[in-house]
Design an enzyme around this catalytic site. Structure first.
Site, PDB file in Angstrom:
ATOM      1  N   GLY A 251      -7.171-129.411  25.853  1.00  0.00           N
ATOM      2  CA  GLY A 251      -8.402-129.058  25.162  1.00  0.00           C
ATOM      3  C   GLY A 251      -8.235-128.658  23.714  1.00  0.00           C
ATOM      4  N   GLN A 252      -7.047-128.800  23.151  1.00  0.00           N
ATOM      5  CA  GLN A 252      -6.845-128.428  21.753  1.00  0.00           C
ATOM      6  C   GLN A 252      -7.606-129.383  20.836  1.00  0.00           C
ATOM      7  OE1 GLN A 252      -2.745-128.106  20.535  1.00  0.00           O
ATOM      8  NE2 GLN A 252      -3.257-127.342  18.496  1.00  0.00           N
ATOM      9  N   THR A 253      -8.371-128.823  19.897  1.00  0.00           N
ATOM     10  CA  THR A 253      -9.142-129.643  18.950  1.00  0.00           C
ATOM     11  C   THR A 253      -8.820-129.305  17.495  1.00  0.00           C
ATOM     12  OG1 THR A 253     -10.995-128.066  19.038  1.00  0.00           O
ATOM     13  CG2 THR A 253     -11.073-129.958  20.546  1.00  0.00           C
ATOM     14  N   VAL A 254      -8.231-128.150  17.252  1.00  0.00           N
ATOM     15  CA  VAL A 254      -7.814-127.757  15.901  1.00  0.00           C
ATOM     16  C   VAL A 254      -6.298-127.805  15.874  1.00  0.00           C
ATOM     17  CG1 VAL A 254      -7.846-125.953  14.141  1.00  0.00           C
ATOM     18  CG2 VAL A 254      -9.854-126.296  15.606  1.00  0.00           C
ATOM     19  N   HIS A 258      -3.012-121.637  17.678  1.00  0.00           N
ATOM     20  CA  HIS A 258      -3.673-120.342  17.601  1.00  0.00           C
ATOM     21  C   HIS A 258      -3.839-119.772  18.999  1.00  0.00           C
ATOM     22  CE1 HIS A 258      -6.653-123.586  17.809  1.00  0.00           C
ATOM     23  NE2 HIS A 258      -7.434-122.758  18.493  1.00  0.00           N
ATOM     24  N   HIS A 260      -6.234-117.449  21.411  1.00  0.00           N
ATOM     25  CA  HIS A 260      -7.561-116.868  21.600  1.00  0.00           C
ATOM     26  C   HIS A 260      -7.427-115.520  22.302  1.00  0.00           C
ATOM     27  CE1 HIS A 260     -10.042-120.557  20.817  1.00  0.00           C
ATOM     28  NE2 HIS A 260      -8.893-121.159  21.131  1.00  0.00           N
TER      29      HIS A 260
END
Length: 286
Positions: A251-254, A258, A260
């Protein structure tokens, strides 16, 4: 937790005049607005700057232990980092960044004349004290053989719009910084899952968390603990969900890794059982 450096306060020096870094910054008119002397020792600079009309307060964990709750335009931190262990240094950097206003400036003065690093017996107090050489990744505005002064501004303010450093910095909007160290910064998520949803981001642009060095990973988790404390104080959640998306399948989109940290509240979902297992919904309950 055992304090491994219990006598750092003994390095505070009793003076009758302004410290050398304070004189330099005062002459350069850099001590402006509401001012905090962080690690002020016995508070002589605070006293003398007040006499000069400066709106200043001091904090020192030993001599003036009440922790500030407001934000400041200017923060002074003179010769503090040199007498602290690395984990204590990180705590100071995070606290100063959190107490600084978004467009404020902090000034760190460090000694450059230390010849022996480590623990030693203090000549006056005859107690074991620590000292080390410090180099910071901030702008150096003064340096001689004895002293160096660094000027610090929030990473998100200095680098606003610099998408080459991070996709999180792109655009004209300044992200509200929570805390910062030399290698990691934290801010609120632009599209929060819950109130207080924050991100912890290493400054080195790496997409995959597992490509970070062990030192960088450790710095991230030190910051997770600090941010959790800040969010607990501000929002008082009943729990937290902490997670990292690694690669598109997860699900990584950036493409800047990082962490959360998501505050959780009673009733925010019908059934919280299973928690993070809910990333695959039909596997959540077991």
């Amino acid at each position: 937790m055992i304090n491994q450096n219990p006598h750092s306060h003994l390095t505070a020096i009793e003076r009758t005049s302004l410290s050398y870094p304070a004189r330099i910054l005062l002459n350069e008119k850099k001590i402006t607005g509401r001012v905090l002397d962080f690690g002020c020792g016995i508070g002589k600079d605070v006293q003398l700057l007040k006499h000069k009309g400066i709106n200043i307060v001091g904090h020192d964990p030993f001599y003036f232990p009440e922790f500030p709750i407001e934000k400041f335009d200017t923060i002074l931190c003179f010769y503090v980092l040199n007498v602290l262990l690395p984990e204590e240094q990180a705590a100071v950097l995070m606290n100063v960044s959190n107490l600084l206003k978004p467009n404020g400036k902090a000034y760190f003065a460090v000694r450059r004349d230390i010849q022996y690093e480590g623990f030693r017996i203090h000549k006056v107090h005859k107690k074991e004290t620590y000292q080390c050489v410090i180099k910071l990744p901030f702008k150096s505005i003064f340096k001689n053989e004895n002293c160096e002064i660094y000027e610090y501004e929030h990473y998100t303010t200095l680098n606003r719009g610099n998408k080459d450093l991070s996709p999180f910095l792109s655009g004209e909007e300044t992200r509200e910084l929570l805390v910062e160290t030399a290698t990691v910064f934290s801010f609120y998520d632009k599209f929060p899952v819950s109130e207080g949803h924050a991100l912890i981001v290493p400054k080195r642009k790496v997409s995959n968390y597992f490509e970070l060095t062990l030192k960088e990973q450790t710095a991230c988790w030190i910051m997770v603990n600090k941010v959790k404390h800040i969010l607990q104080e501000k929002y008082n959640p009943e729990g937290f969900t902490i997670g990292i998306n690694v690669n598109e399948a997860a699900g990584q989109t950036v493409w800047h890794c990082h962490i959360h940290i998501i505050p959780r509240y009673n009733g925010d979902v019908p059934n919280p059982k299973g928690g993070i297992r809910g990333v695959i919904p039909n596997k959540k309950e077991y």
